[in-house]
Design a protein around this motif. Structure first.
Motif, PDB file in Angstrom:
ATOM      1  N   ALA A   1      -3.294   6.298  10.344  1.00  0.00           N
ATOM      2  CA  ALA A   1      -2.171   6.596   9.453  1.00  0.00           C
ATOM      3  C   ALA A   1      -2.620   7.360   8.212  1.00  0.00           C
ATOM      4  N   ARG A   2      -3.854   7.097   7.762  1.00  0.00           N
ATOM      5  CA  ARG A   2      -4.308   7.786   6.541  1.00  0.00           C
ATOM      6  C   ARG A   2      -4.617   9.253   6.832  1.00  0.00           C
TER       7      ARG A   2
ATOM      8  N   LEU B   1       1.812  10.616  14.414  1.00  0.00           N
ATOM      9  CA  LEU B   1       1.341   9.408  15.100  1.00  0.00           C
ATOM     10  C   LEU B   1       1.859   9.305  16.527  1.00  0.00           C
TER      11      LEU B   1
ATOM     12  N   THR C   1      -2.957  -0.998   6.687  1.00  0.00           N
ATOM     13  CA  THR C   1      -2.277  -0.151   7.673  1.00  0.00           C
ATOM     14  C   THR C   1      -2.464  -0.734   9.072  1.00  0.00           C
TER      15      THR C   1
ATOM     16  N   GLY D   1       0.895   5.427   0.711  1.00  0.00           N
ATOM     17  CA  GLY D   1       0.301   6.711   1.077  1.00  0.00           C
ATOM     18  C   GLY D   1       1.219   7.806   0.557  1.00  0.00           C
ATOM     19  N   THR D   2       0.954   9.044   0.966  1.00  0.00           N
ATOM     20  CA  THR D   2       1.822  10.138   0.531  1.00  0.00           C
ATOM     21  C   THR D   2       3.210  10.003   1.154  1.00  0.00           C
ATOM     22  N   ALA D   3       3.207   9.749   2.455  1.00  0.00           N
ATOM     23  CA  ALA D   3       4.485   9.725   3.154  1.00  0.00           C
ATOM     24  C   ALA D   3       4.940   8.317   3.483  1.00  0.00           C
ATOM     25  N   TYR D   4       4.002   7.414   3.602  1.00  0.00           N
ATOM     26  CA  TYR D   4       4.371   6.070   4.056  1.00  0.00           C
ATOM     27  C   TYR D   4       3.947   5.007   3.051  1.00  0.00           C
TER      28      TYR D   4
ATOM     29  N   GLU E   1       0.864  -1.190   0.000  1.00  0.00           N
ATOM     30  CA  GLU E   1       0.000   0.000   0.000  1.00  0.00           C
ATOM     31  C   GLU E   1       0.896   1.234   0.000  1.00  0.00           C
TER      32      GLU E   1
ATOM     33  N   HIS F   1       5.038  12.345   9.250  1.00  0.00           N
ATOM     34  CA  HIS F   1       3.955  11.372   9.430  1.00  0.00           C
ATOM     35  C   HIS F   1       4.111  10.653  10.771  1.00  0.00           C
TER      36      HIS F   1
ATOM     37  N   ILE G   1       3.073   0.546   3.086  1.00  0.00           N
ATOM     38  CA  ILE G   1       3.012  -0.696   3.862  1.00  0.00           C
ATOM     39  C   ILE G   1       3.684  -1.773   3.011  1.00  0.00           C
TER      40      ILE G   1
ATOM     41  N   ARG H   1       5.354  -0.568   8.299  1.00  0.00           N
ATOM     42  CA  ARG H   1       5.088   0.774   7.765  1.00  0.00           C
ATOM     43  C   ARG H   1       6.447   1.416   7.538  1.00  0.00           C
TER      44      ARG H   1
ATOM     45  N   ASP I   1      -1.543  10.995   6.961  1.00  0.00           N
ATOM     46  CA  ASP I   1      -1.057  11.232   5.601  1.00  0.00           C
ATOM     47  C   ASP I   1      -1.690  12.499   5.005  1.00  0.00           C
TER      48      ASP I   1
END
Lengths: 270, 242
Positions: B18-19, B64, B150, A9-12, A7, B60, A14, A24, B22
């Motif tokens: 996490a989203r 968290l 996630t 995301g913008t910064a991360y 997966e 990010h 998976i 992550r 983001d």
């Protein structure tokens, strides 16, 4: 180790490693389905402890700094460094801090109390306060041409005592000359600000009784005749005498041989 | 001050997700760029500079892990970014002396041209597309269990002992296909049977339920690419095929 990107995301991202762990990680421009060999996992460089330790160290440093500031502030601003006694006819005692500002003014006799009453010392330098008190004494009729003003200073710092007396004498003389009162003299009193120049009751040949010493002390402070001492202690050559009157506490040392007041203090009775 | 308070409120709302974190990264991208620029002394380009990707990830993570006890959020995030970038540079320094295929020889020829076995890019693209389709399907099936990827990453066992315990339970499930079928048909993880059969504490499995479901699901529904990737978690036996 190989990681399958599951997966993004913008910064991360998976990823699934080949041991079966889902992680992550930082998304270094990955795409889903891509297999990568080098990842930056979460938590590896968390500032947590390091950051908190630095933060705590900064806080401790600020606390020490604040303490020193407060201590310094108290030491320099609120703590009395010395006293200056101005004998016009009204007799007043001024407490002065290290920076030369007046903390408090109190009358040492009845006229002194009248002169000091209602006089605000906040933010006033010693020389300004001395000039203003002189001005008040003139306007209240306590001071006229031909009179003399006595100045005495007391402090643990001998240099400060001498310098303060000299400076005040000059400042007051200049001030009085400017006011057209050249005939008023300004002279140094004895170095100890609380000496009584003369005591009528003093009997050099004999030793004062405690009652006589208390009466001398009461007169010195300008207290009403017959004011009872709260405490009298016989200490070899002197009596230590305390009075409590009008919300004030008066302490002094009276020499047995001649009734001279060697040391005096006036405080608010809290 | 008020601004700090607003940011802290946003961060608190996003730190469990996490989203959502983001989304905050996108919102604060100018700040992240600026912090990165302070470090690399030039304006970072998205998609080109690793430092910016690392800084975004650091931000990010800061979202968290933030709590008000750590002071104003942006200052905390700036520290996180700086630490991440410092670590990145230290790690890069360890690799100095290692030649990059993107580099050039003395006469200006790309090193890549001198590598005999050049990778087959088209085959890789096909494989990646297939993997993407499979992962999308996998994520869709996980959604039926109300789980997303996630969450699995957060739920994955980190300690070696726990990871090994979960591995034992997974191997036991693989040796008893009825348990895998039960997972698919009931939509529930057969925790009691797994715990008793594998000799693993029930609490351990309950704590990592989402992770267990994800890996078991990968072994029940013919996710070949994912299964092929998991060559260590259940070693010794071929994955079950339908």
């Amino acid at each position: 180790m190989k990681y399958l990107v599951m997966e993004c995301g913008t910064a991360y991202a998976i990823v699934l490693d080949d041991r079966g762990q889902f992680l992550r990680v930082a998304n270094m421009g990955y795409e889903v389905g891509q297999t990568v060999t080098d990842v930056i996992p979460a938590g590896a460089s968390h500032p947590g402890k390091r950051y908190m330790i630095r933060r705590m160290a900064r806080l401790a440093l600020s606390a020490v700094f604040t303490f020193l500031m407060i201590f310094g502030l108290y030491h320099y601003v609120f703590a009395a460094f010395g006293t200056v006694r101005i004998q016009i006819n009204p007799d007043v005692l001024l407490s002065v801090n290290r920076l030369g500002y007046v903390l408090d003014v109190s009358g040492l006799n009845e006229d002194g109390r009248i002169l000091a009453e209602g006089y605000g010392t906040f933010g006033k330098k010693l020389t300004d306060a001395a000039c203003e008190l002189t001005e008040r004494a003139v306007s209240m009729g306590f001071l006229a041409d031909g009179s003399t003003i006595g100045i005495a200073a007391d402090s643990d710092d001998g240099g400060w005592r001498t310098e303060t007396v000299t400076r005040l004498m000059i400042e007051l003389q200049v001030y009085l000359t400017g006011r057209g009162m050249k005939d008023i003299g300004v002279l140094p009193a004895e170095d100890k600000p609380v000496d009584i120049p003369e005591t009528k009751e003093s009997t050099p040949a004999s030793v004062l009784t405690a009652e006589e010493a208390a009466a001398a002390a009461a007169r010195y402070f300008g207290l009403p005749e017959g004011t009872a001492a709260a405490k009298i202690e016989d200490k070899n050559d002197v009596y230590e005498i305390e009075f409590a009157a009008d919300g004030m506490e008066y302490d002094c040392e009276v020499r047995k041989s001649d009734g001279a007041v060697l040391h005096a203090e006036i405080d608010r009775d809290d | 001050m008020n601004n700090d308070h607003d940011i802290a409120a946003k961060v608190y709302a996003a730190r469990e997700d996490a989203r959502a974190a983001d989304d905050l990264v996108r919102q604060y991208l100018p700040f992240i760029r600026s912090e990165t620029a302070k470090f690399i002394h030039r304006y970072p380009m998205e998609g080109h500079d690793d430092e910016l990707s690392i800084a975004m990830f650091a931000f990010h993570e800061a979202v968290l892990s933030y709590s008000r006890l750590k002071g104003p959020f942006l200052r905390y995030a700036a520290v996180s970014i700086r630490h991440r970038l410092i670590d990145h540079y230290r790690s890069e320094r360890r690799h100095t002396g290692v030649l990059s295929l993107d580099g050039e020889t003395e006469d200006g020829t790309p090193l890549m041209n001198q590598v005999v076995a050049v990778k087959d890019e088209s085959a890789e693209l096909v494989l990646r597309t297939a993997a993407r389709t499979e992962i999308r399907e996998f994520a869709g099936q996980l959604a039926a269990f109300s789980i997303d990827l996630t969450e699995i990453a957060e739920n994955c066992p980190r300690q070696k002992r726990t990871f090994e315990a979960c591995g034992r339970a997974l191997r036991y499930a693989k040796e008893h296909p009825a348990l895998l079928d039960a997972l698919v048909s009931t939509g529930k993880l057969p925790i009691t049977q797994l715990a008793e059969g594998a000799g693993v504490e029930r609490k351990t499995l309950e704590r990592h339920r989402k992770y267990m479901v994800a890996v078991l699901l990968a072994y029940t529904n013919g996710f070949e690419i994912i299964r092929g990737h998991l060559n260590q978690v259940m070693p010794g036996k071929e994955a079950r095929t339908e």
